[in-house]
Design a protein around this motif. Structure first.
Motif, short mmCIF file in Angstrom:
data_model
loop_
_atom_site.label_atom_id
_atom_site.label_comp_id
_atom_site.label_asym_id
_atom_site.label_seq_id
_atom_site.Cartn_x
_atom_site.Cartn_y
_atom_site.Cartn_z
N VAL A 60 57.87 20.73 63.77
CA VAL A 60 59.05 20.98 62.94
C VAL A 60 58.71 21.95 61.82
O VAL A 60 59.47 22.88 61.51
N SER A 61 57.53 21.76 61.20
CA SER A 61 57.11 22.66 60.13
C SER A 61 56.93 24.09 60.64
O SER A 61 57.29 25.06 59.96
N LEU A 62 56.39 24.23 61.85
CA LEU A 62 56.19 25.55 62.44
C LEU A 62 57.52 26.27 62.64
O LEU A 62 57.68 27.44 62.27
N PHE A 63 58.50 25.57 63.19
CA PHE A 63 59.80 26.19 63.44
C PHE A 63 60.53 26.49 62.14
O PHE A 63 61.14 27.55 61.98
N SER A 64 60.44 25.56 61.20
CA SER A 64 61.07 25.77 59.90
C SER A 64 60.48 27.00 59.20
O SER A 64 61.22 27.83 58.65
N GLY A 65 59.16 27.13 59.23
CA GLY A 65 58.52 28.29 58.62
C GLY A 65 58.90 29.58 59.29
O GLY A 65 59.10 30.61 58.63
N PHE A 66 59.04 29.55 60.62
CA PHE A 66 59.46 30.74 61.36
C PHE A 66 60.87 31.18 60.95
O PHE A 66 61.11 32.36 60.68
N LEU A 67 61.80 30.22 60.89
CA LEU A 67 63.17 30.56 60.50
C LEU A 67 63.21 31.10 59.08
O LEU A 67 63.93 32.07 58.79
N GLY A 68 62.43 30.49 58.18
CA GLY A 68 62.41 30.96 56.81
C GLY A 68 61.87 32.37 56.69
O GLY A 68 62.45 33.22 55.97
N GLN A 69 60.78 32.66 57.41
CA GLN A 69 60.21 34.01 57.39
C GLN A 69 61.19 35.02 57.95
O GLN A 69 61.37 36.12 57.41
N LEU A 70 61.84 34.66 59.06
CA LEU A 70 62.75 35.58 59.73
C LEU A 70 63.94 35.92 58.84
O LEU A 70 64.34 37.09 58.72
N LYS A 71 64.52 34.92 58.19
CA LYS A 71 65.67 35.18 57.33
C LYS A 71 65.27 35.91 56.05
O LYS A 71 66.07 36.65 55.48
N PHE A 72 64.02 35.72 55.61
CA PHE A 72 63.55 36.45 54.43
C PHE A 72 63.45 37.94 54.73
O PHE A 72 63.87 38.78 53.93
N GLN A 73 62.91 38.28 55.90
CA GLN A 73 62.73 39.70 56.23
C GLN A 73 63.99 40.33 56.81
O GLN A 73 64.19 41.53 56.71
N ARG A 74 64.87 39.50 57.43
CA ARG A 74 66.11 40.01 58.02
C ARG A 74 67.28 39.09 57.66
O ARG A 74 67.79 38.34 58.49
N PRO A 75 67.72 39.10 56.40
CA PRO A 75 68.80 38.18 56.01
C PRO A 75 70.10 38.41 56.77
O PRO A 75 70.94 37.51 56.84
N ASP A 76 70.28 39.60 57.36
CA ASP A 76 71.52 39.90 58.08
C ASP A 76 71.45 39.53 59.56
O ASP A 76 72.44 39.65 60.28
N LEU A 77 70.30 39.08 60.04
CA LEU A 77 70.14 38.73 61.46
C LEU A 77 70.83 37.40 61.74
O LEU A 77 70.60 36.41 61.05
N GLU A 78 71.66 37.37 62.78
CA GLU A 78 72.29 36.11 63.20
C GLU A 78 71.36 35.40 64.19
O GLU A 78 70.89 36.01 65.15
N ILE A 79 71.09 34.12 63.94
CA ILE A 79 70.21 33.32 64.78
C ILE A 79 71.04 32.24 65.44
O ILE A 79 71.72 31.46 64.76
#
Length: 408
Positions: A60-79
């Motif tokens: 869970v921590s791994l996926f949470s960290g991935f989502l956080g990193q992704l939205k930090f670098q690409r806040p406009d990306l829809e997931i």
């Protein structure tokens, strides 16, 4: 419009008693690096985010960290994320109302699959269909049809009956989704994309999937043909499953039988008046999966100059030993040279022991029952060491009914 399709991450998977979290972290770093380029509009994850319905805290921590990193670098990306058969829909969708405002969309209830997520300024409508468990959708009864007739089960709310078979569940979902697709196009969307986690009829499975015997789980994709692209999860081999439908496959190999497959993410580009352009983006694994066959003495001493064997020293390795003499404790001996060896098979030696043993003798580790397999199935869902005498007892009762020719 360009988006990336992946599925079957199976975060937290333990492979031959070895955690693959570092391998999965390496894979997710590549995914984040690819998506850092601003031309990407969306990321579609088509189910089996986790390997278990109760994932480990580390997964869970791994996926949470991935989502956080992704939205930090690409806040406009829809997931866009939907649950597979390995996921707990309720756990995966925790906080989905809050995440939606951040551009992270979880659709965990099949009844919500008809509510599209619009991407690219409304150009594309994404519909997300979770794995269809028995009873997860109900059908309206037609006039004069008795309650439960459509599925053989007790009816739910008045005028509805829960559906049980994959064929009926998929047909109901397809009818609803087709109406929603036409409505989205009428409202101004140029494209409609479906994400789903299911077993398409005729699809090629791999060793690491939890697939039921026979064809009862398989789904006809033709009712979904109206979508410009259908991004599928469930089967771990990358493959085209229909004219406009693709399995991305798992981004890592999760069995030695998959070791030779090229694992990838899928780049999907939608253009006016053209079919979706699908391009595999290869994933570089932290370690390859390699299978080798030979004698114990060859791997232990004689293969020092063999370059093919030398490459396996840094890979996850399965060795099949030839010869009819059983080698005692070969794994720790071979691990001195192959630090990542995970499995040693001695098929010929065990076959020789069975031939020579007196009738009725059980060779340790060789004979299994369906109850053993069911117990391992529960452990795979709930974790090693999990036991449930009630579930195991019920399974034994059902098994005896089948053997006695009773109800299936």
């Amino acid at each position: 419009m360009k988006f990336l399709h992946t599925a079957d991450l199976h975060l937290g998977k333990v492979f031959h008693e070895h955690s693959l979290l570092e391998d999965q972290r390496h894979m997710l770093r590549q995914l984040a690096e690819i998506l850092s380029e601003p031309s990407w509009e969306a990321l579609l994850i088509a189910g089996d985010v986790y390997d278990r319905s109760i994932p480990s805290p580390e997964a869970v921590s791994l996926f949470s960290g991935f989502l956080g990193q992704l939205k930090f670098q690409r806040p406009d990306l829809e997931i866009l994320i939907l649950p597979g058969n390995h996921d707990s829909a309720v756990r995966l969708g925790f906080g989905k109302e809050l995440f939606s405002a951040l551009g992270i969309h979880f659709v965990t209830d099949p009844n919500d699959a008809v509510k599209p997520v619009t991407v690219g300024g409304g150009q594309c409508s994404f519909f997300l269909l979770p794995f269809l468990h028995p009873g997860s959708l109900s059908a309206r009864l037609t006039a004069g049809e008795p309650a439960g007739a459509a599925s053989g089960a007790a009816s739910g709310p008045e005028g509805e009956t829960p559906l049980r078979s994959q064929a009926k569940l998929a047909a109901e979902a397809a009818a609803r989704l087709e109406a929603a697709r036409l409505e989205a196009l009428a409202a101004g969307s140029r494209w409609a994309v479906l994400g789903a986690h299911l077993f398409a009829g005729g699809g090629q499975s791999s060793e690491s999937e939890r697939i039921f015997l026979g064809s009862a789980e398989q789904v006809d994709l033709s009712p979904f043909a109206g979508f410009d692209y259908t991004g599928l999860g469930h089967l771990h081999r990358r493959q085209q499953a229909g004219e406009r439908a693709w399995y991305s496959g798992s981004p890592l190999a999760y069995s030695f039988g998959e070791g030779a497959q090229e694992k990838s993410f899928l780049q999907v580009e939608l253009s006016a008046g053209r079919e979706a352009a699908v391009t595999p983006l290869p994933v570089r694994p932290l370690r390859k999966l390699v299978s080798l066959t030979g004698s114990f003495s060859y791997f232990y001493r004689e293969s020092v100059g063999d370059p093919a064997v030398g490459e396996a020293e840094e890979a996850y390795l399965e060795v099949t030993l030839t010869g009819t003499d059983l080698t005692a404790n070969p794994l720790p001996l071979l691990r001195q040279r192959f630090p990542w060896i995970l499995s040693v098979r001695q098929n010929e030696a065990f076959a020789a022991l069975r031939r020579e043993a007196p009738p009725g003798t059980v060779i340790s580790g060789e004979r299994r029952t369906l109850a053993d397999d069911f117990r391992d199935f529960l452990a795979g869902i709930y974790g090693e060491g999990f036991t449930d005498d009630e579930k195991t007892g019920l399974f034994r009762e059902l098994l005896e009914e089948v053997r006695a020719g009773g109800p299936p």
